[in-house]
Design a protein around this motif. Structure first.
Motif, PDB file in Angstrom:
ATOM      1  N   VAL A  61       3.949  -7.464  25.402  1.00 51.96           N
ATOM      2  CA  VAL A  61       4.965  -7.420  23.864  1.00 51.96           C
ATOM      3  C   VAL A  61       5.733  -6.392  23.534  1.00 51.96           C
ATOM      4  O   VAL A  61       5.558  -5.375  24.140  1.00 51.96           O
ATOM      5  N   VAL A  62       7.370  -7.372  24.125  1.00 53.14           N
ATOM      6  CA  VAL A  62       7.910  -5.541  23.525  1.00 53.14           C
ATOM      7  C   VAL A  62       8.901  -5.763  22.649  1.00 53.14           C
ATOM      8  O   VAL A  62       9.152  -7.631  22.227  1.00 53.14           O
ATOM      9  N   ALA A  63       8.921  -5.138  21.797  1.00 57.31           N
ATOM     10  CA  ALA A  63      10.682  -5.425  21.065  1.00 57.31           C
ATOM     11  C   ALA A  63      11.848  -5.679  21.579  1.00 57.31           C
ATOM     12  O   ALA A  63      12.681  -4.546  22.225  1.00 57.31           O
ATOM     13  N   GLY A  64      12.460  -6.746  20.975  1.00 56.71           N
ATOM     14  CA  GLY A  64      13.363  -6.949  22.540  1.00 56.71           C
ATOM     15  C   GLY A  64      15.111  -7.434  21.398  1.00 56.71           C
ATOM     16  O   GLY A  64      16.105  -7.538  21.992  1.00 56.71           O
ATOM     17  N   GLY A  65      15.260  -6.149  20.300  1.00 52.72           N
ATOM     18  CA  GLY A  65      16.037  -6.209  19.610  1.00 52.72           C
ATOM     19  C   GLY A  65      16.214  -7.031  18.615  1.00 52.72           C
ATOM     20  O   GLY A  65      15.159  -7.689  18.203  1.00 52.72           O
ATOM     21  N   PRO A  66      17.075  -6.545  17.665  1.00 56.78           N
ATOM     22  CA  PRO A  66      18.518  -5.618  17.523  1.00 56.78           C
ATOM     23  C   PRO A  66      17.760  -4.209  17.632  1.00 56.78           C
ATOM     24  O   PRO A  66      16.626  -3.735  16.853  1.00 56.78           O
ATOM     25  N   LEU A  96      13.270  -6.603  13.649  1.00 52.04           N
ATOM     26  CA  LEU A  96      13.241  -6.596  12.716  1.00 52.04           C
ATOM     27  C   LEU A  96      12.091  -7.266  12.179  1.00 52.04           C
ATOM     28  O   LEU A  96      11.261  -7.281  11.148  1.00 52.04           O
ATOM     29  N   ALA A  97      11.920  -8.576  12.858  1.00 53.25           N
ATOM     30  CA  ALA A  97      10.442  -9.224  12.629  1.00 53.25           C
ATOM     31  C   ALA A  97       9.376  -8.041  13.052  1.00 53.25           C
ATOM     32  O   ALA A  97       8.435  -8.413  11.453  1.00 53.25           O
ATOM     33  N   VAL A  98       9.220  -7.349  13.697  1.00 47.12           N
ATOM     34  CA  VAL A  98       7.831  -6.050  13.108  1.00 47.12           C
ATOM     35  C   VAL A  98       7.981  -5.278  12.013  1.00 47.12           C
ATOM     36  O   VAL A  98       7.110  -5.398  11.385  1.00 47.12           O
ATOM     37  N   LEU A  99       9.359  -4.996  11.462  1.00 43.08           N
ATOM     38  CA  LEU A  99       9.808  -4.140  10.634  1.00 43.08           C
ATOM     39  C   LEU A  99       9.452  -5.241   9.140  1.00 43.08           C
ATOM     40  O   LEU A  99       8.456  -4.978   8.231  1.00 43.08           O
ATOM     41  N   ALA A 101       7.348  -7.629   8.333  1.00 40.13           N
ATOM     42  CA  ALA A 101       6.104  -8.338   8.334  1.00 40.13           C
ATOM     43  C   ALA A 101       5.216  -6.972   7.365  1.00 40.13           C
ATOM     44  O   ALA A 101       4.040  -6.827   6.682  1.00 40.13           O
ATOM     45  N   ALA A 102       5.860  -5.532   6.984  1.00 37.17           N
ATOM     46  CA  ALA A 102       5.338  -4.780   6.385  1.00 37.17           C
ATOM     47  C   ALA A 102       5.445  -5.195   4.670  1.00 37.17           C
ATOM     48  O   ALA A 102       4.884  -4.620   3.478  1.00 37.17           O
ATOM     49  N   GLY A 103       5.727  -6.182   4.743  1.00 37.89           N
ATOM     50  CA  GLY A 103       6.000  -6.877   3.549  1.00 37.89           C
ATOM     51  C   GLY A 103       5.266  -8.090   2.587  1.00 37.89           C
ATOM     52  O   GLY A 103       5.446  -9.234   2.199  1.00 37.89           O
ATOM     53  N   ARG A 104       4.260  -8.286   3.739  1.00 36.26           N
ATOM     54  CA  ARG A 104       3.100  -9.442   3.751  1.00 36.26           C
ATOM     55  C   ARG A 104       2.577  -9.418   2.016  1.00 36.26           C
ATOM     56  O   ARG A 104       2.277 -10.118   1.795  1.00 36.26           O
ATOM     57  N   TYR A 105       2.594  -8.304   0.996  1.00 35.99           N
ATOM     58  CA  TYR A 105       2.001  -8.401  -0.149  1.00 35.99           C
ATOM     59  C   TYR A 105       2.747  -8.796  -0.721  1.00 35.99           C
ATOM     60  O   TYR A 105       2.835  -8.434  -2.544  1.00 35.99           O
ATOM     61  N   PHE A 106       4.092  -8.393  -0.258  1.00 40.70           N
ATOM     62  CA  PHE A 106       5.645  -9.073  -1.250  1.00 40.70           C
ATOM     63  C   PHE A 106       6.060  -9.920  -2.043  1.00 40.70           C
ATOM     64  O   PHE A 106       6.182 -10.682  -0.468  1.00 40.70           O
ATOM     65  N   PRO A 107       5.529 -10.248  -3.463  1.00 42.23           N
ATOM     66  CA  PRO A 107       5.992 -11.874  -3.592  1.00 42.23           C
ATOM     67  C   PRO A 107       7.878 -12.038  -3.658  1.00 42.23           C
ATOM     68  O   PRO A 107       8.203 -12.586  -4.718  1.00 42.23           O
ATOM     69  N   GLY A 108       8.135 -12.251  -2.461  1.00 40.64           N
ATOM     70  CA  GLY A 108       9.391 -12.430  -2.733  1.00 40.64           C
ATOM     71  C   GLY A 108      10.033 -12.503  -1.264  1.00 40.64           C
ATOM     72  O   GLY A 108       8.982 -12.929  -0.080  1.00 40.64           O
ATOM     73  N   LEU A 109      11.919 -12.414  -0.919  1.00 39.72           N
ATOM     74  CA  LEU A 109      11.931 -11.785   0.522  1.00 39.72           C
ATOM     75  C   LEU A 109      12.381 -10.428   0.407  1.00 39.72           C
ATOM     76  O   LEU A 109      11.583  -9.562   0.229  1.00 39.72           O
ATOM     77  N   VAL A 110      12.119 -10.716   2.313  1.00 44.41           N
ATOM     78  CA  VAL A 110      12.012  -9.363   3.388  1.00 44.41           C
ATOM     79  C   VAL A 110      13.340  -9.064   3.701  1.00 44.41           C
ATOM     80  O   VAL A 110      13.481  -9.979   4.608  1.00 44.41           O
ATOM     81  N   SER A 111      14.295  -7.959   3.566  1.00 46.72           N
ATOM     82  CA  SER A 111      15.137  -7.846   4.083  1.00 46.72           C
ATOM     83  C   SER A 111      14.840  -6.281   5.239  1.00 46.72           C
ATOM     84  O   SER A 111      14.827  -4.959   4.418  1.00 46.72           O
ATOM     85  N   PRO A 112      14.545  -6.481   6.107  1.00 50.35           N
ATOM     86  CA  PRO A 112      14.322  -5.205   7.579  1.00 50.35           C
ATOM     87  C   PRO A 112      15.590  -4.268   8.164  1.00 50.35           C
ATOM     88  O   PRO A 112      16.546  -5.708   7.865  1.00 50.35           O
ATOM     89  N   LEU A 113      16.257  -3.468   8.200  1.00 49.01           N
ATOM     90  CA  LEU A 113      17.718  -3.096   8.488  1.00 49.01           C
ATOM     91  C   LEU A 113      17.042  -2.011   9.226  1.00 49.01           C
ATOM     92  O   LEU A 113      15.888  -1.200   9.592  1.00 49.01           O
ATOM     93  N   PHE A 114      18.352  -2.040   9.904  1.00 47.90           N
ATOM     94  CA  PHE A 114      18.471  -1.111  10.965  1.00 47.90           C
ATOM     95  C   PHE A 114      20.305  -0.236  11.042  1.00 47.90           C
ATOM     96  O   PHE A 114      20.650  -0.964  10.726  1.00 47.90           O
ATOM     97  N   ASP A 115      20.176   0.667  11.058  1.00 50.37           N
ATOM     98  CA  ASP A 115      21.488   1.040  10.466  1.00 50.37           C
ATOM     99  C   ASP A 115      22.356   0.882  11.933  1.00 50.37           C
ATOM    100  O   ASP A 115      22.376   0.868  12.939  1.00 50.37           O
ATOM    101  N   ALA A 116      23.916   0.241  11.569  1.00 47.58           N
ATOM    102  CA  ALA A 116      24.496   0.419  12.833  1.00 47.58           C
ATOM    103  C   ALA A 116      25.827   1.066  12.579  1.00 47.58           C
ATOM    104  O   ALA A 116      26.677   0.795  13.355  1.00 47.58           O
ATOM    105  N   ARG A 117      25.796   1.985  12.302  1.00 52.10           N
ATOM    106  CA  ARG A 117      27.028   3.028  11.471  1.00 52.10           C
ATOM    107  C   ARG A 117      28.080   2.186  10.820  1.00 52.10           C
ATOM    108  O   ARG A 117      28.668   0.605  10.934  1.00 52.10           O
ATOM    109  N   ARG A 118      29.067   3.050  10.132  1.00 51.82           N
ATOM    110  CA  ARG A 118      30.758   2.246   9.461  1.00 51.82           C
ATOM    111  C   ARG A 118      30.083   1.704   8.856  1.00 51.82           C
ATOM    112  O   ARG A 118      30.677   0.117   8.809  1.00 51.82           O
TER     113      ARG A 118
END
Length: 234
Positions: A61-66, A96-99, A101-118
């Motif tokens: 299984v591989v993290a396929g991006g972004p 991003l989905a891997v990140l 998953a850390a919000g499994r106990y959060f009662p709301g929405l989850v926004s994982p992110l990586f900086d893409a510059r600019r």
């Protein structure tokens, strides 16, 4: 079933070994070092420590991006090569989905992110149900300020996850106020064990045609296409 998970999509290098019931082992670093020369030794060390031979593996299984163009390509290339040489299935999971998953106990929405510059970020919007990140808005490359306004309109609390949230914390806090939540430092890194568990149920990819999800062209490609008249600026 033993699954080897590989994530080199950003500064974090992670390899994990899992089965259906547990994380057998993980190797994680968060360093700006060349993944291309470090990932195979990491895999070899992990398998040796877990007394597992490559022939014992049932799936890759591989993290396929972004993420980082080079980083994503390294992980996918190694995963495809191993799956092909061992004759076992290959599955890809959104980095991003891997990140998220850390919000499994959060009662709301989850926004994982990586900086893409600019001022841009790679992000998506998820809700974690029954341990599985469910896509609310597809992964995308978008200005952080524009994303903040989109999240503001949801009316829900949002949990931000990832090593780059500090770069954009004020943008989201200004737009969302008390509805903006941020994970603790210990949850910033994507877990390769999590990647492997998410990949258990993912469909098998064609090892020859599977490609990374870069979301956007790298700058050099975009400039070349623009010179060829294939990309225009609106």
């Amino acid at each position: 079933m033993k699954i080897l998970a590989i994530d080199t999509s950003n500064d974090v290098l992670g390899v994990g070994l899992v089965d259906e019931t547990k994380v057998i082992g993980e190797y994680i670093t968060n360093l700006k070092k060349n993944h291309s020369i470090r990932v195979m030794p990491a895999i070899e060390r992990l398998l040796a420590d877990c007394e597992t031979k490559p022939s014992d593996l049932d799936k890759i299984v591989v993290a396929g991006g972004p993420g980082s163009y080079t980083g994503v390509r390294i992980g996918v290339t190694i995963a495809k090569t191993m799956a092909w040489s061992l004759g076992i299935p290959l599955s890809g999971v959104s980095s991003l989905a891997v990140l998220a998953a850390a919000g499994r106990y959060f009662p709301g929405l989850v926004s994982p992110l990586f900086d893409a510059r600019r001022g841009l970020i790679y992000t998506g919007l998820y809700r974690v149900k029954d341990q599985e990140p469910v896509i609310i808005k597809e992964d995308q490359n978008i200005p952080a300020a524009e994303w903040a306004e989109i999240l503001k309109d949801t009316g829900e609390p949002v949990l931000f996850v990832g090593n780059d949230i500090e770069l954009h914390r004020e943008t989201f806090r200004t737009a969302l106020g008390e509805r903006a939540h941020f994970t603790a430092v210990g949850e910033f890194n994507p877990r390769p064990g999590e990647l492997g568990l998410l990949g258990i149920s993912r469909p098998e990819e064609n090892v020859h045609t599977f490609t990374p999800n870069y979301i956007r062209l790298v700058e050099a490609e975009a400039k070349w296409l623009e010179r060829q008249g294939k990309v225009t600026n609106d």
